[in-house]
Scaffold this motif. Sequence first.
Motif, PDB file in Angstrom:
ATOM      1  N   SER A  74       0.826  -1.206   0.000  1.00  0.00           N
ATOM      2  CA  SER A  74       0.000   0.000   0.000  1.00  0.00           C
ATOM      3  C   SER A  74       0.858   1.252   0.000  1.00  0.00           C
ATOM      4  N   TRP A  75       1.808   1.356   0.945  1.00  0.00           N
ATOM      5  CA  TRP A  75       2.576   2.606   0.977  1.00  0.00           C
ATOM      6  C   TRP A  75       3.624   2.666  -0.124  1.00  0.00           C
ATOM      7  N   ARG A  76       4.153   1.532  -0.556  1.00  0.00           N
ATOM      8  CA  ARG A  76       5.139   1.593  -1.638  1.00  0.00           C
ATOM      9  C   ARG A  76       4.507   2.001  -2.967  1.00  0.00           C
ATOM     10  N   GLN A  77       3.241   1.680  -3.163  1.00  0.00           N
ATOM     11  CA  GLN A  77       2.593   1.961  -4.442  1.00  0.00           C
ATOM     12  C   GLN A  77       1.753   3.237  -4.434  1.00  0.00           C
ATOM     13  N   ARG A  78       1.352   3.708  -3.263  1.00  0.00           N
ATOM     14  CA  ARG A  78       0.452   4.871  -3.226  1.00  0.00           C
ATOM     15  C   ARG A  78       1.145   6.182  -2.863  1.00  0.00           C
ATOM     16  N   ILE A  79       2.129   6.119  -1.993  1.00  0.00           N
ATOM     17  CA  ILE A  79       2.826   7.361  -1.633  1.00  0.00           C
ATOM     18  C   ILE A  79       3.811   7.695  -2.744  1.00  0.00           C
ATOM     19  N   PRO A  80       3.717   8.887  -3.332  1.00  0.00           N
ATOM     20  CA  PRO A  80       4.541   9.205  -4.520  1.00  0.00           C
ATOM     21  C   PRO A  80       6.035   9.066  -4.268  1.00  0.00           C
ATOM     22  N   PHE A  81       6.752   8.574  -5.304  1.00  0.00           N
ATOM     23  CA  PHE A  81       8.206   8.572  -5.258  1.00  0.00           C
ATOM     24  C   PHE A  81       8.695  10.013  -5.104  1.00  0.00           C
ATOM     25  N   GLN A  82       9.883  10.165  -4.516  1.00  0.00           N
ATOM     26  CA  GLN A  82      10.444  11.500  -4.318  1.00  0.00           C
ATOM     27  C   GLN A  82      11.816  11.632  -4.972  1.00  0.00           C
ATOM     28  N   LYS A  83      12.114  12.821  -5.444  1.00  0.00           N
ATOM     29  CA  LYS A  83      13.411  13.065  -6.076  1.00  0.00           C
ATOM     30  C   LYS A  83      14.504  13.383  -5.060  1.00  0.00           C
ATOM     31  N   HIS A  84      14.122  13.554  -3.795  1.00  0.00           N
ATOM     32  CA  HIS A  84      15.090  13.738  -2.722  1.00  0.00           C
ATOM     33  C   HIS A  84      14.996  12.556  -1.762  1.00  0.00           C
ATOM     34  N   GLY A  85      16.147  12.155  -1.204  1.00  0.00           N
ATOM     35  CA  GLY A  85      16.165  11.018  -0.302  1.00  0.00           C
ATOM     36  C   GLY A  85      16.487  11.416   1.113  1.00  0.00           C
ATOM     37  N   GLY A  86      15.924  10.667   2.077  1.00  0.00           N
ATOM     38  CA  GLY A  86      16.258  10.892   3.478  1.00  0.00           C
ATOM     39  C   GLY A  86      15.043  11.094   4.360  1.00  0.00           C
ATOM     40  N   SER A  87      15.261  11.781   5.468  1.00  0.00           N
ATOM     41  CA  SER A  87      14.234  12.043   6.463  1.00  0.00           C
ATOM     42  C   SER A  87      13.544  13.373   6.171  1.00  0.00           C
ATOM     43  N   MET A  88      12.429  13.614   6.878  1.00  0.00           N
ATOM     44  CA  MET A  88      11.616  14.799   6.601  1.00  0.00           C
ATOM     45  C   MET A  88      11.634  15.813   7.738  1.00  0.00           C
ATOM     46  N   GLN A  89      11.500  17.073   7.364  1.00  0.00           N
ATOM     47  CA  GLN A  89      11.337  18.167   8.314  1.00  0.00           C
ATOM     48  C   GLN A  89      10.054  18.910   7.966  1.00  0.00           C
ATOM     49  N   ILE A  90       9.321  19.324   8.998  1.00  0.00           N
ATOM     50  CA  ILE A  90       8.057  20.018   8.754  1.00  0.00           C
ATOM     51  C   ILE A  90       8.114  21.491   9.146  1.00  0.00           C
ATOM     52  N   ARG A  91       9.214  21.921   9.733  1.00  0.00           N
ATOM     53  CA  ARG A  91       9.408  23.343  10.048  1.00  0.00           C
ATOM     54  C   ARG A  91      10.791  23.759   9.558  1.00  0.00           C
ATOM     55  N   SER A  92      11.049  23.491   8.315  1.00  0.00           N
ATOM     56  CA  SER A  92      12.392  23.673   7.794  1.00  0.00           C
ATOM     57  C   SER A  92      12.711  25.139   7.554  1.00  0.00           C
ATOM     58  N   THR A  93      13.971  25.495   7.828  1.00  0.00           N
ATOM     59  CA  THR A  93      14.472  26.820   7.477  1.00  0.00           C
ATOM     60  C   THR A  93      15.123  26.806   6.102  1.00  0.00           C
ATOM     61  N   VAL A  94      15.153  25.625   5.473  1.00  0.00           N
ATOM     62  CA  VAL A  94      15.769  25.481   4.154  1.00  0.00           C
ATOM     63  C   VAL A  94      14.860  26.094   3.093  1.00  0.00           C
TER      64      VAL A  94
END
Length: 428
Positions: free
Chosen positions: A184-204
């Motif tokens: 389910s998650w391998r086929q439904r969550i879109p592939f990403q062009k960046h790899g690694g962990s996520m931040q939700i309050r990024s200063t980047v």
Amino acid sequence: MSSTKSSVNSRHRPISKDANAPGHPVYGVTLSPESIEDMASTGWPGSKIESIKPLEAGKSFNNKIYFLKIRHPALGVQDSVLKVNGTLYDGDKVQNEVACLRLLELYCPEVPAPRVMAWSEAGTQATFVSPNHAETKALGEGSAGNTAGWILTSRLPGKPVSTADLDAAAISSLAAQLADIVASWRQRIPFQKHGGSMQIRSTVTDNEGIALDRPCGPGIPDLVIRGILVEEMKLTDPITRIHDYYRLKLDNKLQLLESVDILERNRHLLEPLRKLRDERLLELSFSDIFTQTGTPADTFVFTHYDLFPRNILVSGESPPRVTGIVDWEFSGFFAPMDEFLDDWLDAGDWPEAFYTTFLKALEEKGVATPVGGVPGDGWHVAYWLERTIESAAPWWLLPGSLSAEQNEKALEKAESVVKEMLGNLGIV
């Protein structure tokens, strides 16, 4: 590629295996009943904490965990889990788990994962969420002095899988259920062009951002993929190529091998490992993996990264039913084979019959795995690289946790693995 990673991972500070001893990541980590009451009343005015039950010592390594019963004025009593950061990781771990659970809720609502109720990156303020609303509030005097990040989620039913109790029927049933969930998650969550962990309050500042076809929902002002949390790699630039993904992980291990005293015995491996990083890696091709998994070149796949029995909750018998998958703190977007490599490298947690059946069930659902969909050099190269990276600076050699004789034997074994894998990769 710029990095803010420290030269020595905090994981290689003196660490005790005894949760009740100084040096263990959760030693001294606590939230008082007053802090927990303050958290609940701040987020949901009028609510009360009916019970607080800490998870017994030794059952969790990176976090202090409490099981709560919260009585809400409108919702009644709700079973919840409060997970407080230990000393090894900061608020980035909280942000990553929140982001992963949010993506599952958006794209795979049928996956039995916890639902985020609230979180705090540093203990001074917290974000409280409902399906359509989020609000960040300062915590009151009851939380004064707490600087640890935490995440509050719903509590799922069931208990961790006991592999000793699995007969042939249970193995077949659980493998099929877990394959459904992972597909389910391998086929439904879109592939990403960046790899690694996520931040939700990024200063980047990232003009490209994360490639999703829907908003992430309340409480997430920004979402970027940066660094690799489990390796304690903090990066300001994104990882955009698989070659860079492996190069950065190798570089991280080389820094540890160079600087951590306990690893000194194996420093003669630095030269061939640098040759792998600087020369041989660029010659390796990963096109087979992308072609065979149906993944666009140089993209990364949503991955749990820790699918071991301790994180799979089941209820009932004959056969048991999967009722929960927990511990998403190190999940993220990784190379297409990483989900299987992590399990494979730690072989022994699952019975071999279970793991083989699980992979075959995934193949039937259109997910390429090491048992058939990714034959030949594609799988072998990924496996050899990961074993090299894992053994170059073994994370399990916790300073102070082994005797001198045990440490010598562990380093000797790691040396043997590195040499064998380097030979397979063409480094003599």
